[in-house]
Design a protein around this motif. Structure first.
Motif, mmCIF file in Angstrom:
data_model
loop_
_atom_site.group_PDB
_atom_site.id
_atom_site.type_symbol
_atom_site.label_atom_id
_atom_site.label_comp_id
_atom_site.label_asym_id
_atom_site.label_seq_id
_atom_site.Cartn_x
_atom_site.Cartn_y
_atom_site.Cartn_z
ATOM 1 N N VAL A 106 1.040 -1.125 -0.003
ATOM 2 C CA VAL A 106 -0.043 0.080 -0.076
ATOM 3 C C VAL A 106 0.770 1.443 0.047
ATOM 4 O O VAL A 106 0.734 2.186 -0.673
ATOM 5 C CB VAL A 106 -1.040 0.167 1.270
ATOM 6 C CG1 VAL A 106 -1.504 1.292 1.432
ATOM 7 C CG2 VAL A 106 -1.907 -1.335 1.253
ATOM 8 N N GLN B 114 2.654 4.126 -3.551
ATOM 9 C CA GLN B 114 2.304 5.572 -3.577
ATOM 10 C C GLN B 114 3.385 6.270 -4.137
ATOM 11 O O GLN B 114 3.444 7.524 -4.216
ATOM 12 C CB GLN B 114 1.771 5.873 -2.303
ATOM 13 C CG GLN B 114 0.795 5.367 -1.553
ATOM 14 C CD GLN B 114 -0.532 5.400 -2.082
ATOM 15 O OE1 GLN B 114 -0.845 6.423 -2.483
ATOM 16 N NE2 GLN B 114 -1.143 4.187 -2.132
ATOM 17 N N GLY C 192 -2.590 0.166 -5.902
ATOM 18 C CA GLY C 192 -2.361 1.367 -5.333
ATOM 19 C C GLY C 192 -2.519 2.810 -6.155
ATOM 20 O O GLY C 192 -3.001 3.844 -5.768
ATOM 21 N N MET D 250 -6.201 3.484 -6.402
ATOM 22 C CA MET D 250 -6.571 4.186 -5.208
ATOM 23 C C MET D 250 -6.095 5.578 -5.184
ATOM 24 O O MET D 250 -6.896 6.427 -4.895
ATOM 25 C CB MET D 250 -6.010 3.551 -4.156
ATOM 26 C CG MET D 250 -6.681 2.263 -3.635
ATOM 27 S SD MET D 250 -5.928 1.596 -2.065
ATOM 28 C CE MET D 250 -6.647 2.757 -1.030
ATOM 29 N N ARG E 185 -8.823 8.692 -5.484
ATOM 30 C CA ARG E 185 -8.763 9.739 -4.342
ATOM 31 C C ARG E 185 -8.558 11.132 -5.144
ATOM 32 O O ARG E 185 -9.279 12.202 -4.479
ATOM 33 C CB ARG E 185 -7.396 9.583 -3.787
ATOM 34 C CG ARG E 185 -7.159 10.551 -2.433
ATOM 35 C CD ARG E 185 -5.949 10.346 -1.934
ATOM 36 N NE ARG E 185 -4.849 10.561 -2.645
ATOM 37 C CZ ARG E 185 -3.588 10.126 -2.724
ATOM 38 N NH1 ARG E 185 -2.985 9.633 -1.785
ATOM 39 N NH2 ARG E 185 -2.703 10.531 -3.751
ATOM 40 N N THR F 166 -14.962 7.504 -4.023
ATOM 41 C CA THR F 166 -15.031 6.517 -2.664
ATOM 42 C C THR F 166 -15.333 5.243 -3.401
ATOM 43 O O THR F 166 -14.861 4.242 -2.492
ATOM 44 C CB THR F 166 -15.999 7.119 -1.859
ATOM 45 O OG1 THR F 166 -17.391 7.029 -2.272
ATOM 46 C CG2 THR F 166 -15.473 8.458 -1.195
ATOM 47 N N ILE G 200 -12.309 3.445 -4.432
ATOM 48 C CA ILE G 200 -11.235 3.213 -3.143
ATOM 49 C C ILE G 200 -11.843 1.911 -2.426
ATOM 50 O O ILE G 200 -11.020 1.165 -2.116
ATOM 51 C CB ILE G 200 -11.311 4.412 -2.161
ATOM 52 C CG1 ILE G 200 -10.635 5.593 -3.032
ATOM 53 C CG2 ILE G 200 -10.389 4.051 -1.105
ATOM 54 C CD1 ILE G 200 -10.810 7.050 -2.264
ATOM 55 N N CYS H 157 -10.658 -1.193 -4.228
ATOM 56 C CA CYS H 157 -9.324 -1.476 -3.949
ATOM 57 C C CYS H 157 -9.251 -2.189 -2.764
ATOM 58 O O CYS H 157 -8.407 -3.098 -2.716
ATOM 59 C CB CYS H 157 -8.598 -0.317 -4.298
ATOM 60 S SG CYS H 157 -8.695 0.301 -5.894
ATOM 61 N N LEU H 158 -9.628 -1.458 -1.727
ATOM 62 C CA LEU H 158 -9.279 -2.123 -0.357
ATOM 63 C C LEU H 158 -9.978 -3.411 -0.070
ATOM 64 O O LEU H 158 -9.415 -4.268 0.679
ATOM 65 C CB LEU H 158 -10.477 -1.097 0.647
ATOM 66 C CG LEU H 158 -9.698 0.348 0.835
ATOM 67 C CD1 LEU H 158 -10.544 1.239 1.681
ATOM 68 C CD2 LEU H 158 -8.281 0.112 1.502
ATOM 69 N N TYR I 198 -7.490 -5.740 -1.818
ATOM 70 C CA TYR I 198 -6.590 -6.043 -0.888
ATOM 71 C C TYR I 198 -6.839 -7.050 0.167
ATOM 72 O O TYR I 198 -6.127 -7.844 0.460
ATOM 73 C CB TYR I 198 -6.052 -4.745 -0.265
ATOM 74 C CG TYR I 198 -5.092 -3.725 -0.674
ATOM 75 C CD1 TYR I 198 -3.832 -4.283 -1.298
ATOM 76 C CD2 TYR I 198 -5.477 -2.483 -1.118
ATOM 77 C CE1 TYR I 198 -3.054 -3.369 -2.095
ATOM 78 C CE2 TYR I 198 -4.659 -1.597 -1.874
ATOM 79 C CZ TYR I 198 -3.402 -2.212 -2.138
ATOM 80 O OH TYR I 198 -2.347 -1.094 -2.769
#
Length: 276
Positions: free
Chosen positions: A214, A218, A226, A229, A233, A238, A241, A244-245, A248
């Protein structure tokens, strides 16, 4: 003359099988209650306006976004890139961690040279090393893989080292009494005895690898979960996002399941407590 009668299982055994099946089904239902109830409350809060869409998208919206990303192939491509990074980092970091653990665990000289530096370095937050990794390795794939390698090396080192040093000394002395040489002793006594701890370390390292991913993705990422995400963002998406969460989480659950299968096959010789 004695008549032969067909074998019939004992009544107790016949009753045990359905009971076990019912018990397993009941446990599965109990496990599903929590997630289903959470999703229902989440959907209800979104429909009633208690949870605005700009704060968190509704589950139905998240499912639609996931279907759209799958339809375009964007989600599959991101998962493939992220998996490559995790596997590469785990191979490098895990290999180094296990090698150092074996060196420190088997010899006192190795312990004196290796253990103290490893104990100091493992307390350094991996995230704090990101600026140095960028300076040393640039902004490509190398710092991302290096961050994952650093995160996974220490759990494996600690657990494998502890497993080797935790082998029963009585077994070691018995093996020496039987004339077993050093190589055979390591192969047949010490390493099998350290295997449970090693698998615990491997399981923990896999979980840490996804956390490091994660942060690693970035660093100027142009592909991967990532990256999805980070892009979402910027546009306040949302729903993407959350997708993606969830990915994961599902990937972490999948690798944990694989490790559990390894534990069952490799540790079949060691019965353990499974709860009451």
């Amino acid at each position: 003359m004695t008549l032969m009668t067909p074998f019939r299982p004992a009544p107790d055994l016949v009753r045990l099988r359905p009971a076990g099946t019912r018990h397993g089904a009941a446990r599965g239902l109990r496990r599903a209650i929590g997630p289903v109830l959470l999703l229902a409350l989440w959907q209800l809060a979104s429909m009633t306006g208690v949870l605005p869409a700009e704060v968190l998208a509704a589950p139905s919206t998240v499912v639609g976004s996931a279907a759209g990303l799958i339809g375009t192939g964007e989600l599959q491509a991101a998962i493939a890139v992220s998996l490559q990074r995790v596997l590469a980092g785990l191979a490098i970091g895990g290999g180094i961690g296990v090698l150092l653990a074996v060196t420190a665990g088997l010899t006192r000289l190795g312990e004196d040279l290796v253990d103290a530096p490893m104990q100091m370095l493992r307390t350094v937050p991996n995230v704090a090393l990101i600026p140095l990794l960028i300076i040393w390795l640039g902004i490509g794939e190398a710092p991302k893989i290096a961050l994952i390698a650093l995160a996974t090396a220490f759990p494996l080192y600690i657990n494998v080292y502890a497993g080797i040093r935790g082998v029963d000394q009585t077994l070691v002395e018995a093996a020496r009494t039987l004339g077993m040489g050093r190589a055979a002793l390591v192969r047949h006594v010490i390493l099998p005895g350290a295997l449970p701890n090693a698998l615990v370390g491997f399981r923990y390292a896999l979980g840490v690898a996804w956390l490091a991913l994660v942060f690693g993705e970035q660093i100027n990422a142009t592909a991967g979960i990532g990256y999805l995400m980070a892009t979402a963002r910027e546009f306040f998406q949302t729903d993407v996002i959350v997708v993606c969460l969830v990915v994961y989480a599902l990937l972490g659950l999948a690798v944990d399941f694989i490790v559990r299968l390894l534990e069952r096959s490799l540790l079949a010789w060691r019965p353990s407590f499974t709860g009451t």
